[in-house]
Structure formats: C-alpha cells, structure tokens
Write a protein that holds these residues in place. Sequence first.
Motif, PDB file in Angstrom:
ATOM      1  N   ARG A  70       0.739  -1.312  -0.241  1.00 55.90           N
ATOM      2  CA  ARG A  70      -0.063   0.010   0.056  1.00 55.90           C
ATOM      3  C   ARG A  70       0.850   1.309  -0.020  1.00 55.90           C
ATOM      4  O   ARG A  70       0.538   2.212  -0.735  1.00 55.90           O
ATOM      5  CB  ARG A  70      -0.885   0.006   1.170  1.00 55.90           C
ATOM      6  CG  ARG A  70      -2.206  -1.167   1.035  1.00 55.90           C
ATOM      7  CD  ARG A  70      -3.055  -0.896   2.116  1.00 55.90           C
ATOM      8  NE  ARG A  70      -2.364  -1.169   3.459  1.00 55.90           N
ATOM      9  CZ  ARG A  70      -2.448  -2.549   4.195  1.00 55.90           C
ATOM     10  NH1 ARG A  70      -2.968  -3.497   3.362  1.00 55.90           N
ATOM     11  NH2 ARG A  70      -1.873  -2.537   5.318  1.00 55.90           N
ATOM     12  N   LEU A  71       1.981   1.215   0.785  1.00 55.43           N
ATOM     13  CA  LEU A  71       2.857   2.405   0.870  1.00 55.43           C
ATOM     14  C   LEU A  71       3.424   2.783  -0.577  1.00 55.43           C
ATOM     15  O   LEU A  71       3.363   3.797  -1.050  1.00 55.43           O
ATOM     16  CB  LEU A  71       4.207   1.999   1.846  1.00 55.43           C
ATOM     17  CG  LEU A  71       5.031   3.020   2.233  1.00 55.43           C
ATOM     18  CD1 LEU A  71       4.462   4.424   2.877  1.00 55.43           C
ATOM     19  CD2 LEU A  71       6.302   2.345   2.699  1.00 55.43           C
ATOM     20  N   VAL A  72       3.946   1.886  -1.248  1.00 54.87           N
ATOM     21  CA  VAL A  72       4.645   1.806  -2.425  1.00 54.87           C
ATOM     22  C   VAL A  72       3.510   2.257  -3.546  1.00 54.87           C
ATOM     23  O   VAL A  72       3.605   3.269  -4.396  1.00 54.87           O
ATOM     24  CB  VAL A  72       5.393   0.643  -3.098  1.00 54.87           C
ATOM     25  CG1 VAL A  72       5.823   0.776  -4.632  1.00 54.87           C
ATOM     26  CG2 VAL A  72       6.599   0.548  -2.001  1.00 54.87           C
ATOM     27  N   LYS A  73       2.291   1.583  -3.551  1.00 57.91           N
ATOM     28  CA  LYS A  73       1.476   1.819  -4.486  1.00 57.91           C
ATOM     29  C   LYS A  73       0.724   3.376  -4.380  1.00 57.91           C
ATOM     30  O   LYS A  73       0.564   4.104  -5.510  1.00 57.91           O
ATOM     31  CB  LYS A  73      -0.055   0.916  -4.210  1.00 57.91           C
ATOM     32  CG  LYS A  73      -0.842   1.194  -5.260  1.00 57.91           C
ATOM     33  CD  LYS A  73      -2.205   0.131  -5.062  1.00 57.91           C
ATOM     34  CE  LYS A  73      -3.155   0.433  -6.042  1.00 57.91           C
ATOM     35  NZ  LYS A  73      -4.224  -0.527  -5.805  1.00 57.91           N
ATOM     36  N   ASP A  93       8.486   4.274   6.223  1.00 57.74           N
ATOM     37  CA  ASP A  93       7.594   2.964   6.485  1.00 57.74           C
ATOM     38  C   ASP A  93       6.932   3.226   7.826  1.00 57.74           C
ATOM     39  O   ASP A  93       7.038   4.330   8.451  1.00 57.74           O
ATOM     40  CB  ASP A  93       8.380   1.700   6.456  1.00 57.74           C
ATOM     41  CG  ASP A  93       9.552   1.742   7.543  1.00 57.74           C
ATOM     42  OD1 ASP A  93       9.563   2.795   8.509  1.00 57.74           O
ATOM     43  OD2 ASP A  93      10.391   0.803   7.359  1.00 57.74           O
ATOM     44  N   GLU A  94       6.589   2.058   8.251  1.00 57.70           N
ATOM     45  CA  GLU A  94       5.797   1.971   9.701  1.00 57.70           C
ATOM     46  C   GLU A  94       6.547   2.839  10.866  1.00 57.70           C
ATOM     47  O   GLU A  94       6.019   3.127  11.949  1.00 57.70           O
ATOM     48  CB  GLU A  94       5.025   0.871  10.151  1.00 57.70           C
ATOM     49  CG  GLU A  94       5.879  -0.227   9.856  1.00 57.70           C
ATOM     50  CD  GLU A  94       6.038  -0.827   8.758  1.00 57.70           C
ATOM     51  OE1 GLU A  94       6.382  -2.116   8.697  1.00 57.70           O
ATOM     52  OE2 GLU A  94       5.816  -0.106   7.677  1.00 57.70           O
ATOM     53  N   ASN A  95       7.829   2.386  10.522  1.00 57.51           N
ATOM     54  CA  ASN A  95       8.818   2.694  11.758  1.00 57.51           C
ATOM     55  C   ASN A  95       9.618   4.087  11.557  1.00 57.51           C
ATOM     56  O   ASN A  95      10.543   4.397  11.974  1.00 57.51           O
ATOM     57  CB  ASN A  95       9.953   1.878  11.886  1.00 57.51           C
ATOM     58  CG  ASN A  95       9.255   0.554  12.498  1.00 57.51           C
ATOM     59  OD1 ASN A  95       8.378   0.337  13.448  1.00 57.51           O
ATOM     60  ND2 ASN A  95       9.803  -0.648  11.795  1.00 57.51           N
ATOM     61  N   GLN A  96       9.027   4.930  10.438  1.00 61.47           N
ATOM     62  CA  GLN A  96       9.489   6.301  10.089  1.00 61.47           C
ATOM     63  C   GLN A  96      10.899   6.179   9.544  1.00 61.47           C
ATOM     64  O   GLN A  96      11.660   7.178   9.500  1.00 61.47           O
ATOM     65  CB  GLN A  96       9.475   7.161  11.129  1.00 61.47           C
ATOM     66  CG  GLN A  96       8.099   7.334  11.660  1.00 61.47           C
ATOM     67  CD  GLN A  96       7.262   8.211  10.264  1.00 61.47           C
ATOM     68  OE1 GLN A  96       7.600   9.202   9.789  1.00 61.47           O
ATOM     69  NE2 GLN A  96       6.086   7.433  10.262  1.00 61.47           N
TER      70      GLN A  96
END
Length: 478
Positions: free
Chosen positions: A126-129, A264-267
């Motif tokens: 989802r992040l890359v998309k 990402d989710e961990n910044q």
Amino acid sequence: MDFIAVIAVTLIVAFLFWKILLKGRRERENLPGGSLGYPIIGETFSFLQAQKQDRGPQWLEERTAKHGPVFKTCLMGSPTVVVIGQAGNKFVLGAEDDVLAAKQPTTLSAISGKQNIFELTGSRYRLVKRAMVSFLKPESLQNYIKQMDELIKTMLLRETENKDTINAVVTMKKLTFNIASSILFGIKDENTREVLFDDFSLAFKAVWSLPINLPGTVYWRGLRARARIVDSILPVLKERREELAMGKLSPTSDVFSSLLALRDENQEPVSDDLIMDNYVTLMIASHDTSAILLSLMIWKLSTDSEIYKKVLQEQMDIISRREGAEDRLTWQEIQKMKYTWTVAQELMRMIPPVFGSFRKTLKDTQYGGYDIPKGWQVFWVAYGTHMNKEIFDKPNEFDPSRFENSSKPIPPYAYIPFGGGLHTCIGNEFARVEVLTTIHNLVTMFEWSQVYPEEKITRQPMPYPSMGLPIKIKPRIS
C-alpha cells in the motif's frame, strides 16, 4: 564424453524423481487434469512457441478440450494451474493477497527484483502503490499533457527527419520509453536514456524465458542488463536524495523523489533496492505495453480505411475547434477522443497486450472442484472472455461500437486488458493519455502506408507485427 554422461544421468534421475513425486501427489490431492511435462522445463517450450506463432489461443483450446477450463501444466519452471473464463478471472484477480499473491515467475522476479510492487503485500504494498499512483492518477496527469505532447511531437519529427520509411515498432518503443523516463522519472539526458533503452530491451526479453543462467542465454543477458541498469541509476538516486535534503527538489517532482521521501511504519526510509526494483518494474510495465498498443493502432489504421477516416476526422475536429494561439493538447481535448479510444479498446479485446498473468498460492486452496497446492502458480488469460460469444457478440469481428454505451453491458472480470479487482493496472490512465496523445500527433502530422500490407501479428512474447511494421511515411499536407 564423461561430462555429457553425467548430464544425461542427472536428467534421467530428475525425470524419474519427478514422476514419483507426481504420482504421490496425485494420490494425496485432487489436482486438475493436464500434464506437467518434463522436470523444470514442463511445457514452457511449446507454450512459448505457440505464442511466437500467435497460436496461444489454440494452445489453450487443445488443453481445455481434453481437461476443461481448469487444467495443470508447468510454465517458467513452476507447476501451474490455468483457469479460463470469467469465473476464473474473478477467482484470481479478486483473491485476497494471503491466498493468491502477485508472486511472479522466477524470470520476472529476478529481472524486476524481489521488492517490486507485484511481489509486495500488506502495508508495504500500500505504501509503494500510493507513491506511484500519486503520479498516475488523472489529477496529476493533467499537469503533464503539454509536456507529453511536446516530447512526442519533437521525437516524431526527429525520427522521421530525412526519412521516407521508418520501423514503427522500434519508433514506438523509443517514444514510450522516453516518455516514461522523462515524465515519470525525470531522466532528461538523452544519452542516459539511450543506454538504458538498450538494456531494458534485453531485460524485457528475459522476463519470458527459461531461468537458465548460463552464458549466452536470454536469461543470462537479461540479468547482466539489469545489473547495468542498477549501476546507471544508483548515481541518479544519490543526486536526488541530496537535492531533497537541501530542499532543491520536492517529493512530488517525480516517482524517484516520491519513493525517496517515503517512510515506513517505523518512520525509516525505504531501501535503494526497493526503489530500484520498482523503477525497473514500472519502466517495463509502462513503456512496452503502450508501445504494443500504439504499434497495433498504426497497423490497424493502415489496413482499415474506414476506421482510419473516423479517427482522422475526430482528431482534425479537435484542432479546428481550438481558439486563440494555443497549439498544444489540453486535458479537455483528450476527453473528446472517444472514438479513437474505442478503437484502442477493441484492439486490446482482440489482441490483448498481456496474454495472461501469474499469481502464486500462499496456502492450499481450491477452485472449480480441484485442489491447488501451496506454492503452485495460477495463470489467468484474457482470451477466455475476450473472445467469448456469450459476452461479446460476434467476437471475431472488429467493432469499436461495442464500447460506446452498449445496450449489452460488459460484465465484471470479462474485459481485462488492464487486469481487474485488487490488481487493476495502476498505469491504465497514463497509458490512455499517452496513446491518445501519440495517435493525435501521428494522424494530424503524417500520412503513412505499410511496406508489407500482409504483415501478421506474432507474440514475442508480446503481440507485435512480425516484421517490425516498416511504414512509408510523409508529412501531411494541410
């Protein structure tokens, strides 16, 4: 001779082991009918040969006649279940990622990289998309129309300068590659783009090949080409990262800057490997499929005078209705090219750029009353619905009007040149704009005719005119 003997014994042992393994599996599982062929190779050679001869549908029909719309085979080094029809398309394209993941064959994974968007799942996918879609959605594309129009016009003039004949396939490949490089990734240097184009051509050929990494093989050449692509792009990433840090570049400038700005989710920033893998993937996906459609459009307009006249009239009307000194395409004008796009849609129905695509099972599952073991590939194909007379009236006839507010709506998962469901191609709108902008410039600037009027379409593995579509071309006289 001793070496040859060792190879022969190894193959025989592998073959016997393969048969024993399959016999045990058949006893334990309700697998669909079909043949897995030889170890590793399976039926890959016959499949690729059928594609090259544009006999892919016949290859499928031979097997569905024996085994029905669900059958097993072995392609690209992996056991595979092929599903045919609307229900099969829905099963594959609508499946959750924890059942059927967009895991690609070994060859595609190796060339694109293991962190390409087709391989990612969950939050990382989802992040890359999101980062990619931000440049491919209609709101963003509106900002690129004039730039794309100017680039296409300049390239067409340069490629046709002092020439009366050009190779249309090569020209369209160069054009779409340069559009993707310049607009999506901000690579403006022409020498860099030329070197990358040559390497991407080799890399793409390796995607549909046997995963045999020996000197001289298509796969070996593709892997070496990917390595050179990485070496060329790493300095670009370093420069863009520095410009972002100094505030000289915005995260919305291009796809590279967007991916470099991701956290990402961990910044934590995403790795260069992930950025590189998705660069290679997006370049392969964005330039070759569009080049196919454009080549087919040129081919169709060369052979069908009625279709050509209607397309030309639509494009000339757009120019005649302009007011003031504006001489570049606008977003509003792109939306008026309705007939031209129905011609493209009908071409993609009859000759889909992507014959089919793979998914991989992440756990044991079932379809059509059969077991599909964990780790197997599932392959869907467009042919099963695109040429189905129950879905499309007279499917063998070229009829763009079927896409014009038809009284018989096309059901979901039946027309799938851009995939469907969760895995609809994120670049479909970019491709539409690119194709329409190119055709507009071609028909309004030039007249052309085929050098070989009887030239056929063949898959290599994508569908292209078999002789490269040489055309005699000249400027249009107003």
